[in-house]
Design a protein around this motif. Structure first.
Motif, PDB file in Angstrom:
ATOM      1  N   GLN A   1       6.358   8.821 -16.102  1.00  0.00           N
ATOM      2  CA  GLN A   1       5.827   9.215 -14.788  1.00  0.00           C
ATOM      3  C   GLN A   1       4.397   8.685 -14.645  1.00  0.00           C
ATOM      4  O   GLN A   1       3.577   8.806 -15.560  1.00  0.00           O
ATOM      5  CB  GLN A   1       5.833  10.731 -14.665  1.00  0.00           C
ATOM      6  CG  GLN A   1       5.351  11.235 -13.326  1.00  0.00           C
ATOM      7  CD  GLN A   1       5.394  12.750 -13.261  1.00  0.00           C
ATOM      8  OE1 GLN A   1       6.344  13.374 -13.712  1.00  0.00           O
ATOM      9  NE2 GLN A   1       4.363  13.351 -12.710  1.00  0.00           N
ATOM     10  N   VAL A   2       4.092   8.109 -13.509  1.00  0.00           N
ATOM     11  CA  VAL A   2       2.761   7.548 -13.268  1.00  0.00           C
ATOM     12  C   VAL A   2       1.827   8.643 -12.748  1.00  0.00           C
ATOM     13  O   VAL A   2       2.161   9.359 -11.806  1.00  0.00           O
ATOM     14  CB  VAL A   2       2.818   6.398 -12.247  1.00  0.00           C
ATOM     15  CG1 VAL A   2       1.422   5.833 -12.005  1.00  0.00           C
ATOM     16  CG2 VAL A   2       3.751   5.295 -12.747  1.00  0.00           C
ATOM     17  N   PHE A   3       0.678   8.763 -13.404  1.00  0.00           N
ATOM     18  CA  PHE A   3      -0.343   9.723 -12.976  1.00  0.00           C
ATOM     19  C   PHE A   3      -1.583   8.963 -12.531  1.00  0.00           C
ATOM     20  O   PHE A   3      -2.108   8.132 -13.273  1.00  0.00           O
ATOM     21  CB  PHE A   3      -0.735  10.664 -14.117  1.00  0.00           C
ATOM     22  CG  PHE A   3       0.288  11.710 -14.445  1.00  0.00           C
ATOM     23  CD1 PHE A   3       0.199  12.987 -13.908  1.00  0.00           C
ATOM     24  CD2 PHE A   3       1.342  11.421 -15.297  1.00  0.00           C
ATOM     25  CE1 PHE A   3       1.150  13.955 -14.205  1.00  0.00           C
ATOM     26  CE2 PHE A   3       2.291  12.383 -15.606  1.00  0.00           C
ATOM     27  CZ  PHE A   3       2.189  13.655 -15.053  1.00  0.00           C
ATOM     28  N   SER A   4      -2.073   9.258 -11.343  1.00  0.00           N
ATOM     29  CA  SER A   4      -3.327   8.659 -10.899  1.00  0.00           C
ATOM     30  C   SER A   4      -4.476   9.309 -11.668  1.00  0.00           C
ATOM     31  O   SER A   4      -4.343  10.416 -12.210  1.00  0.00           O
ATOM     32  CB  SER A   4      -3.531   8.882  -9.407  1.00  0.00           C
ATOM     33  OG  SER A   4      -3.716  10.259  -9.127  1.00  0.00           O
ATOM     34  N   LYS A   5      -5.617   8.629 -11.718  1.00  0.00           N
ATOM     35  CA  LYS A   5      -6.794   9.195 -12.382  1.00  0.00           C
ATOM     36  C   LYS A   5      -7.192  10.507 -11.718  1.00  0.00           C
ATOM     37  O   LYS A   5      -7.586  11.467 -12.391  1.00  0.00           O
ATOM     38  CB  LYS A   5      -7.951   8.196 -12.341  1.00  0.00           C
ATOM     39  CG  LYS A   5      -7.707   6.933 -13.136  1.00  0.00           C
ATOM     40  CD  LYS A   5      -8.826   5.928 -12.930  1.00  0.00           C
ATOM     41  CE  LYS A   5      -8.498   4.595 -13.594  1.00  0.00           C
ATOM     42  NZ  LYS A   5      -9.544   3.579 -13.315  1.00  0.00           N
ATOM     43  N   GLU A   6      -7.077  10.536 -10.378  1.00  0.00           N
ATOM     44  CA  GLU A   6      -7.445  11.748  -9.647  1.00  0.00           C
ATOM     45  C   GLU A   6      -6.557  12.922 -10.049  1.00  0.00           C
ATOM     46  O   GLU A   6      -7.040  14.045 -10.229  1.00  0.00           O
ATOM     47  CB  GLU A   6      -7.324  11.502  -8.132  1.00  0.00           C
ATOM     48  CG  GLU A   6      -8.345  10.545  -7.554  1.00  0.00           C
ATOM     49  CD  GLU A   6      -7.996   9.080  -7.779  1.00  0.00           C
ATOM     50  OE1 GLU A   6      -8.827   8.220  -7.451  1.00  0.00           O
ATOM     51  OE2 GLU A   6      -6.875   8.791  -8.288  1.00  0.00           O
ATOM     52  N   ARG A   7      -5.261  12.634 -10.194  1.00  0.00           N
ATOM     53  CA  ARG A   7      -4.335  13.719 -10.538  1.00  0.00           C
ATOM     54  C   ARG A   7      -4.559  14.216 -11.963  1.00  0.00           C
ATOM     55  O   ARG A   7      -4.497  15.423 -12.238  1.00  0.00           O
ATOM     56  CB  ARG A   7      -2.897  13.212 -10.371  1.00  0.00           C
ATOM     57  CG  ARG A   7      -1.866  14.312 -10.490  1.00  0.00           C
ATOM     58  CD  ARG A   7      -0.579  13.889  -9.839  1.00  0.00           C
ATOM     59  NE  ARG A   7       0.499  14.772 -10.271  1.00  0.00           N
ATOM     60  CZ  ARG A   7       1.586  14.370 -10.907  1.00  0.00           C
ATOM     61  NH1 ARG A   7       1.756  13.100 -11.166  1.00  0.00           N
ATOM     62  NH2 ARG A   7       2.519  15.218 -11.260  1.00  0.00           N
TER      63      ARG A   7
ATOM     64  N   TRP B   1      -1.813  -0.752 -12.987  1.00  0.00           N
ATOM     65  CA  TRP B   1      -2.954  -1.270 -12.248  1.00  0.00           C
ATOM     66  C   TRP B   1      -2.952  -0.819 -10.795  1.00  0.00           C
ATOM     67  O   TRP B   1      -1.948  -0.881 -10.105  1.00  0.00           O
ATOM     68  CB  TRP B   1      -2.990  -2.802 -12.334  1.00  0.00           C
ATOM     69  CG  TRP B   1      -3.148  -3.279 -13.739  1.00  0.00           C
ATOM     70  CD1 TRP B   1      -2.224  -3.922 -14.512  1.00  0.00           C
ATOM     71  CD2 TRP B   1      -4.293  -3.090 -14.583  1.00  0.00           C
ATOM     72  NE1 TRP B   1      -2.718  -4.149 -15.781  1.00  0.00           N
ATOM     73  CE2 TRP B   1      -3.985  -3.659 -15.850  1.00  0.00           C
ATOM     74  CE3 TRP B   1      -5.556  -2.507 -14.394  1.00  0.00           C
ATOM     75  CZ2 TRP B   1      -4.883  -3.655 -16.915  1.00  0.00           C
ATOM     76  CZ3 TRP B   1      -6.444  -2.509 -15.458  1.00  0.00           C
ATOM     77  CH2 TRP B   1      -6.115  -3.075 -16.693  1.00  0.00           C
ATOM     78  N   GLY B   2      -4.086  -0.326 -10.358  1.00  0.00           N
ATOM     79  CA  GLY B   2      -4.232   0.150  -8.996  1.00  0.00           C
ATOM     80  C   GLY B   2      -3.738   1.560  -8.779  1.00  0.00           C
ATOM     81  O   GLY B   2      -3.860   2.103  -7.686  1.00  0.00           O
TER      82      GLY B   2
ATOM     83  N   ASN C   1       0.823  -1.216   0.000  1.00  0.00           N
ATOM     84  CA  ASN C   1       0.000   0.000   0.000  1.00  0.00           C
ATOM     85  C   ASN C   1       0.855   1.263   0.000  1.00  0.00           C
ATOM     86  O   ASN C   1       0.489   2.276  -0.612  1.00  0.00           O
ATOM     87  CB  ASN C   1      -0.938   0.012   1.209  1.00  0.00           C
ATOM     88  CG  ASN C   1      -2.095  -0.956   1.051  1.00  0.00           C
ATOM     89  OD1 ASN C   1      -2.404  -1.389  -0.066  1.00  0.00           O
ATOM     90  ND2 ASN C   1      -2.721  -1.309   2.152  1.00  0.00           N
ATOM     91  N   ASP C   2       1.999   1.210   0.694  1.00  0.00           N
ATOM     92  CA  ASP C   2       2.904   2.361   0.704  1.00  0.00           C
ATOM     93  C   ASP C   2       3.478   2.609  -0.691  1.00  0.00           C
ATOM     94  O   ASP C   2       3.587   3.753  -1.143  1.00  0.00           O
ATOM     95  CB  ASP C   2       4.046   2.140   1.696  1.00  0.00           C
ATOM     96  CG  ASP C   2       3.568   2.114   3.138  1.00  0.00           C
ATOM     97  OD1 ASP C   2       2.673   2.907   3.466  1.00  0.00           O
ATOM     98  OD2 ASP C   2       4.068   1.288   3.919  1.00  0.00           O
ATOM     99  N   ILE C   3       3.868   1.529  -1.358  1.00  0.00           N
ATOM    100  CA  ILE C   3       4.434   1.648  -2.701  1.00  0.00           C
ATOM    101  C   ILE C   3       3.397   2.205  -3.662  1.00  0.00           C
ATOM    102  O   ILE C   3       3.670   3.134  -4.444  1.00  0.00           O
ATOM    103  CB  ILE C   3       4.955   0.279  -3.193  1.00  0.00           C
ATOM    104  CG1 ILE C   3       6.130  -0.170  -2.317  1.00  0.00           C
ATOM    105  CG2 ILE C   3       5.380   0.362  -4.658  1.00  0.00           C
ATOM    106  CD1 ILE C   3       6.615  -1.577  -2.607  1.00  0.00           C
ATOM    107  N   ILE C   4       2.172   1.652  -3.614  1.00  0.00           N
ATOM    108  CA  ILE C   4       1.101   2.124  -4.499  1.00  0.00           C
ATOM    109  C   ILE C   4       0.789   3.587  -4.221  1.00  0.00           C
ATOM    110  O   ILE C   4       0.618   4.400  -5.140  1.00  0.00           O
ATOM    111  CB  ILE C   4      -0.161   1.251  -4.332  1.00  0.00           C
ATOM    112  CG1 ILE C   4       0.092  -0.142  -4.919  1.00  0.00           C
ATOM    113  CG2 ILE C   4      -1.366   1.902  -5.006  1.00  0.00           C
ATOM    114  CD1 ILE C   4      -1.038  -1.122  -4.682  1.00  0.00           C
ATOM    115  N   ASN C   5       0.735   3.952  -2.951  1.00  0.00           N
ATOM    116  CA  ASN C   5       0.460   5.343  -2.580  1.00  0.00           C
ATOM    117  C   ASN C   5       1.544   6.272  -3.111  1.00  0.00           C
ATOM    118  O   ASN C   5       1.254   7.336  -3.667  1.00  0.00           O
ATOM    119  CB  ASN C   5       0.362   5.468  -1.060  1.00  0.00           C
ATOM    120  CG  ASN C   5       0.020   6.877  -0.613  1.00  0.00           C
ATOM    121  OD1 ASN C   5      -0.829   7.535  -1.206  1.00  0.00           O
ATOM    122  ND2 ASN C   5       0.683   7.348   0.434  1.00  0.00           N
TER     123      ASN C   5
END
Length: 231
Positions: A169-175, A217-218, A84-88
């Motif tokens: 760079q990974v972007f979350s959907k929220e970002r 994913w995630g 969870n820390d890594i995903i966050n």
């Protein structure tokens, strides 16, 4: 000359990393807290090594604050190894994770790999982004795939532009939603997935091998820095 910003509250680690990368020929800036780090952001580092567990504002909070300012790779250095820390960390804008205690050889290799990746695959010439079989005109907001123009909506082009300018760079959907639709916009981040689905469909109509937008994913999405990949 490439610049590295090292942020860690452990002065021994700061000293060690500064010696390592200074010997490699990098310009090294250091900060042992978030306040000092924010002062050094205007040095425009090419890469940031960021400790997570710091007193006061931790590395995750700092990453969220600076990610809208800097586009360079951010590598977390931490003893927190839970999934969870890594995903966050990836979701809020981090690019990689190195766990403590770390190997000197590994951290050297990771830094070099991220800096190489940040330079290759895309050639910015005048207002163009050029990839294999893909050309993005940032001025006219036109996109060509296998020399055929792809008709995109404003939001679709904005997504392509955001990801392509921040390759890897990974972007979350929220970002993505906050950056493109704006903070406080009505709606929610689920619309991002629908736009990406439509985007992919338009490119697949020309060639099925369009693999530039990758799903993490995630977490969210990133621009593929390789010529081929899976989506």
């Amino acid at each position: 000359m490439e610049k590295i910003l090292i942020i860690d509250d452990d002065l021994e680690i700061i000293s060690l990393l500064k010696d390592i990368f200074s010997d490699e020929g990098y310009v090294v800036y250091t900060a042992n807290n978030s306040e000092k780090a924010l002062e050094l952001i205007n040095k425009a580092p090419n890469i940031i090594l960021l400790d997570v567990m710091m007193p006061g504002k931790d590395g995750f909070e700092l990453c969220k604050e600076i990610r809208s300012i800097v586009t360079c790779p951010i590598i977390f250095i931490t003893a927190k190894v839970e999934e969870n820390d890594i995903i966050n960390g990836l979701a809020i804008g981090g690019d990689d994770y190195i766990t403590k205690p770390f190997s000197i050889r590994e951290i050297r290799a990771r830094v070099k790999a991220h800096l190489r990746r940040d330079k290759r695959d895309v050639e910015k010439e005048n207002n163009f982004l050029l990839f294999k079989n893909l050309k993005i005109d940032l001025c006219t907001r036109e996109v060509f795939y296998f020399e055929k123009e792809v008709s995109l909506t404003k939001r679709e082009f904005d997504i392509i532009e955001l990801l392509a300018l921040n390759k890897g760079q990974v972007f979350s959907k929220e970002r993505i939603y906050d950056k493109i639709w704006g903070y406080g916009a009505e709606g929610d981040c689920s619309t991002v997935a629908e736009h990406v689905k439509k985007l992919r469909a338009k490119f697949h109509c020309i060639n099925d091998n369009f693999n530039y937008i990758l799903t993490v994913w995630g977490v969210g999405y990133k621009w593929n820095t390789k010529e081929e990949g899976n989506h």
